[in-house]
Design a protein around this motif. Structure first.
Motif, short mmCIF file in Angstrom:
data_model
loop_
_atom_site.label_atom_id
_atom_site.label_comp_id
_atom_site.label_asym_id
_atom_site.label_seq_id
_atom_site.Cartn_x
_atom_site.Cartn_y
_atom_site.Cartn_z
N ARG A 31 -29.80 -67.82 54.96
CA ARG A 31 -29.24 -67.05 55.08
C ARG A 31 -31.05 -65.94 55.52
O ARG A 31 -31.28 -67.03 55.54
CB ARG A 31 -29.13 -66.28 53.70
N GLY A 36 -34.07 -54.93 53.53
CA GLY A 36 -34.62 -54.74 52.22
C GLY A 36 -35.39 -56.16 52.00
O GLY A 36 -35.06 -57.20 50.83
N HIS A 38 -38.87 -58.18 49.87
CA HIS A 38 -39.97 -57.52 48.96
C HIS A 38 -39.04 -56.88 47.92
O HIS A 38 -39.52 -56.51 47.47
CB HIS A 38 -40.83 -58.01 48.80
N ASP A 40 -36.05 -57.85 45.72
CA ASP A 40 -34.93 -57.81 45.48
C ASP A 40 -35.94 -58.65 43.71
O ASP A 40 -35.61 -57.75 42.78
CB ASP A 40 -34.32 -59.67 45.64
N TYR A 41 -37.06 -59.09 43.82
CA TYR A 41 -37.66 -59.14 42.39
C TYR A 41 -38.36 -57.32 41.87
O TYR A 41 -38.21 -57.24 40.88
CB TYR A 41 -38.44 -59.34 42.45
N CYS A 170 -39.47 -66.05 42.42
CA CYS A 170 -38.73 -65.22 43.35
C CYS A 170 -37.87 -64.40 42.67
O CYS A 170 -37.79 -64.39 41.36
CB CYS A 170 -38.19 -65.61 44.62
N ILE A 172 -33.78 -62.48 43.40
CA ILE A 172 -32.01 -63.14 43.39
C ILE A 172 -32.23 -63.20 44.48
O ILE A 172 -30.74 -64.02 44.73
CB ILE A 172 -31.31 -62.25 42.37
N MET A 173 -32.32 -62.88 45.73
CA MET A 173 -31.50 -62.82 46.91
C MET A 173 -31.15 -63.98 47.62
O MET A 173 -29.92 -64.09 48.12
CB MET A 173 -31.94 -61.76 48.21
N TYR A 223 -47.66 -64.13 47.63
CA TYR A 223 -46.05 -63.94 47.22
C TYR A 223 -46.51 -63.35 45.77
O TYR A 223 -45.94 -62.11 44.92
CB TYR A 223 -45.07 -64.72 46.77
C1 GLA Z 1 -38.31 -64.64 50.04
C2 GLA Z 1 -37.61 -64.90 48.37
C3 GLA Z 1 -36.10 -63.55 48.09
C4 GLA Z 1 -37.54 -62.68 48.44
C5 GLA Z 1 -37.64 -62.51 50.14
C6 GLA Z 1 -38.70 -61.37 50.88
O1 GLA Z 1 -37.11 -65.42 50.47
O2 GLA Z 1 -37.20 -65.86 47.43
O3 GLA Z 1 -36.48 -63.00 46.53
O4 GLA Z 1 -38.17 -62.53 47.65
O5 GLA Z 1 -38.33 -63.78 49.86
O6 GLA Z 1 -38.04 -60.64 50.74
#
Ligand code: GLA
Length: 387
Positions: A31, A36, A38, A40-41, A170, A172-173, A223
């Motif tokens: 993907r 958007g 950081h 998602d968490y 991480c 869910i994105m 992270y």
């Molecule tokens: C990584 C994580 C995602 C998200 C991105 C930042 O890809 O796996 O869950 O937090 O970083 O947007």
């Protein structure tokens, strides 16, 4: 195209395992996140597209009681008795994404039989295009085969594998996008309700990811640290309003009211997250209105926020962004993904793509002595069987 690839994967499978085998082939896409980052968490919104670049898994039962996986890309194999998957321990390499997913399936009481898998991924590792989620979700759909599991459950179990087995806290994105990707549309994901909406993109724009070919080591520890700093911001805000459960519950207006009460670093991180979530909504609106100039502005605002407030960019990436936005036909540019290297994503007028590639490539090469890779990103479908 996918069918052609499937044939190549089947041939590789027969080569590696058994010439007479009839494996099934599954794919899950990488993907590129448009905006958007950081969020998602923090249970905010994200706005990615699934890519044509995907991870492929060919699988056939082996009748041996062993789960065996061969990665064509790493030229490496693992093998584990199906009975001991539940107690498997991470090895801190690519196998964690595969065995981690198998373990989550077993924990969910899904039956896994002895099988051979051949894995090949087109998603470049360390590029911020989510090669790990592509591998996790491709493994999940391959191991599930015809067994039924809700699509959201697949995304969630792949995310659990990454958090609990691969050790990355991480959001869910990535897994969600690998499952729910759709041709021709971006996905606006609400990471709190776990619902999504497909948003068509303006037709007259190319989405170009530019790979800096660097991935700084700092990324993994930073992270974890960002997740913690956002948690600290939430805690400080809870002292004022106990109903706030995550930064998603903090509107820009409320943030302005309470910011002085948040310690400096968590405040800076929270500022990124709160406004970045708002930028996703503004970006979706601009995309629907086909307002490429506004979309481009939001890209650059998002990048500056990652650069100065969230502090997850790096010199090479800033150079790519700063150079890109001065080129003709470029609406906007920003880093995409977790940070500290990987790719930028750029909105470019179709007629300017060739010049964009040659000028940005030459400038980067001159400065850093390496050639960036360019990927033309078109929204593609989510995970499934291809043969
Ligand atoms: C990584 C994580 C995602 C998200 C991105 C930042 O890809 O796996 O869950 O937090 O970083 O947007």
């Amino acid at each position: 195209m996918a069918l052609l690839r499937a044939e190549t994967i089947v041939a590789a499978f027969r080569d590696r395992f058994r010439p007479e085998a009839k494996p099934e082939v599954y794919r899950a896409p990488g993907r590129v996140n448009l905006i958007g980052e950081h969020t998602d968490y923090n249970l905010g919104y994200v706005f990615p597209i699934a890519l044509e670049m995907a991870c492929y898994v060919a699988i056939a039962p082996s009748g041996s009681g062993m789960l065996r996986g061969y990665s064509k890309d790493f030229d490496a194999e693992f093998s584990i008795p199906v009975d001991s998957i539940r107690d498997a321990q991470p090895r801190r390499d690519w196998t964690d994404y595969v065995i981690g997913v198998a373990r989550e399936l077993v924990k969910d009481n899904i039956r896994i039989e002895g099988a051979d898998m051949l894995i090949h991924s087109e998603v470049p590792v360390g590029s911020g295009l989510s090669s790990s989620a592509a591998l996790e979700v491709a493994t999940a759909v391959a191991l599930l085969g015809s067994q039924d599991l809700k699509r959201l459950e697949i995304a969630l179990l792949a995310q659990r594998a990454e958090i609990q087995f691969a050790g990355v806290p991480c959001g869910i994105m990535d897994q969600y996008t690998a499952v729910f990707g759709k041709e021709g549309a971006a996905i606006q994901i609400d990471c709190k309700s776990l619902e999504h909406e497909y948003v068509p993109l303006p037709p007259d724009v190319a989405i170009i990811a530019v790979n800096s070919m660097v991935k700084h080591e700092l990324g993994a520890s930073a992270y974890h640290q960002r997740v913690k700093e956002c948690g600290a911001a939430v805690e400080a805000i809870q002292a004022i309003d106990a109903d706030v459960k995550s930064l998603r519950d903090v509107s820009p207006e409320f943030f302005v009211e309470v910011q002085e009460r948040i310690p400096a670093i968590p405040r800076q991180r929270a500022r990124h997250v709160v406004y970045e979530t708002q930028r996703v909504l503004d970006f979706a609106k601009a995309a629907r209105a086909q307002d490429l100039h506004e979309m481009g502005k939001l890209f650059v605002a998002s990048h500056r926020s990652m650069q100065y407030d969230y502090e997850i960019s790096c010199e090479e990436i800033d150079f790519l962004v700063d150079t890109a936005i001065k080129l003709p036909g470029v609406y906007g540019s920003r880093m995409t993904g977790g940070g500290f290297g990987g790719c930028t994503v750029n909105l470019v007028a179709p007629g300017s793509v060739a010049e964009f590639g040659s000028r940005l490539g030459a400038a980067y090469q001159e400065r850093y002595g390496k050639r960036p890779a360019f990927y033309d990103c078109r929204p593609a479908a989510g995970a499934g069987r291809v043969s």
